[in-house]
Design a protein around this motif. Sequence first.
Motif, PDB file in Angstrom:
ATOM      1  N   ARG A 273     -13.234  -5.768  -0.131  1.00 19.93           N
ATOM      2  CA  ARG A 273     -11.857  -5.434  -0.049  1.00 19.93           C
ATOM      3  C   ARG A 273     -11.424  -5.343  -1.538  1.00 19.93           C
ATOM      4  NH1 ARG A 273      -9.922  -9.118   5.029  1.00 19.93           N
ATOM      5  NH2 ARG A 273     -10.974  -7.846   6.843  1.00 19.93           N
ATOM      6  N   ARG A 274     -11.542  -6.227  -2.283  1.00 17.89           N
ATOM      7  CA  ARG A 274     -10.944  -6.246  -3.664  1.00 17.89           C
ATOM      8  C   ARG A 274     -11.629  -4.996  -4.502  1.00 17.89           C
ATOM      9  NH1 ARG A 274     -11.541 -11.777  -6.146  1.00 17.89           N
ATOM     10  NH2 ARG A 274     -10.267 -10.770  -8.034  1.00 17.89           N
ATOM     11  N   ASP A 277     -10.010  -1.904  -3.536  1.00 18.06           N
ATOM     12  CA  ASP A 277      -8.770  -1.649  -4.126  1.00 18.06           C
ATOM     13  C   ASP A 277      -8.839  -1.117  -5.632  1.00 18.06           C
ATOM     14  OD1 ASP A 277      -7.353  -2.354  -1.823  1.00 18.06           O
ATOM     15  OD2 ASP A 277      -7.261  -4.688  -2.265  1.00 18.06           O
ATOM     16  N   GLU A 280      -9.930   2.283  -5.983  1.00 14.91           N
ATOM     17  CA  GLU A 280      -8.755   3.316  -5.551  1.00 14.91           C
ATOM     18  C   GLU A 280      -8.050   3.566  -6.962  1.00 14.91           C
ATOM     19  OE1 GLU A 280      -7.768   4.036  -0.648  1.00 14.91           O
ATOM     20  OE2 GLU A 280      -6.817   2.361  -2.008  1.00 14.91           O
ATOM     21  N   GLU A 281      -7.654   2.514  -7.650  1.00 18.21           N
ATOM     22  CA  GLU A 281      -6.717   2.470  -8.708  1.00 18.21           C
ATOM     23  C   GLU A 281      -7.459   3.030  -9.784  1.00 18.21           C
ATOM     24  OE1 GLU A 281      -4.778  -0.901 -11.915  1.00 18.21           O
ATOM     25  OE2 GLU A 281      -5.445  -1.466  -9.779  1.00 18.21           O
ATOM     26  N   ARG A 286      -7.102   7.920  -2.957  1.00 21.77           N
ATOM     27  CA  ARG A 286      -6.710   6.948  -1.642  1.00 21.77           C
ATOM     28  C   ARG A 286      -7.237   7.627  -0.623  1.00 21.77           C
ATOM     29  NH1 ARG A 286      -4.498   2.873  -4.427  1.00 21.77           N
ATOM     30  NH2 ARG A 286      -3.352   3.475  -6.305  1.00 21.77           N
TER      31      ARG A 286
END
Length: 290
Positions: A273-274, A277, A280-281, A286
């Motif tokens: 999950r991390r 994120d 995406e950053e 997204r």
Amino acid sequence: MSTPLHIDLSRLAGRTVVVTGANSGLGLVTARALADAGAHVVLAVRTPATGEQAAASMPGTVEVRRLDLADLTSVRAFAEELEGPVDVLVNNAGLMVPPLGRTADGFELQMGTNHLGHFALTGLLLPRLRDRVVTLSSIGHRMGRIDLEDLNWRRRPYRAMPAYAQSKLANLLFTAELQRRLGAAGSPVRALAAHPGVSSTALFHRGQRPTLSARFAPLIAQPAEVGAQPTLAAAAADLPGDSYVGPGGLLEMRGAPALVSRSRRARDVETARRLWDVSEELTGVRFPLP
């Protein structure tokens, strides 16, 4: 010895399959087999001229489109210019242990090509995907560790093999998290992963440093025609999402395609999950998923 998977590529006849890195090695074998089975294959390649040479050796309907996974501008252009729905996306292209390099966006070259480029491509194509995403990992993922604070090797002394292993571990974590999100959204699209075992093509990418494994690989390596079988099984077999397909023989180095295991780190839900994120950053892509 694992139970071999049955591969029936006929179900892909008439469907559109995008294969990255389809001009050589495993990608070329994969694309040719899919085209021979009647699929419409898009060869997504960095150099169109070599892609056209590869396409000329294939039966059926194929097309060549430029895609440089080490440049997010190219990834976005590919996604924008590709027409129509995509049934299967095969994230095949990759680099293995080159000297330290940077992508056009400043990412470490292996992480940028093997994971972040494919992450962005998948997200941009996802609204048009109808069946599945297959992402190539490696038995080398077992040596991998994800450093979320330094994915791109700016603070650590660069080490090519650990960087490669990190990128291949990222491929499996991406697959797991993508499938979790697809399931939560009720999407029929599935995310799967595959690896070729020890293939005679996987260890000899341009720019690779000579290594002990590279010198001895020809003694144990499978030909590309065999190494591509797990990818083809993941693309066509009726398997649940987050399945991982590789050679079913000794130490997963060679043999017929079968469902295989992954490392404990590759099953770490929180890291997956991390990493999502952070990806995406870094890419600015997204996904249209919860």
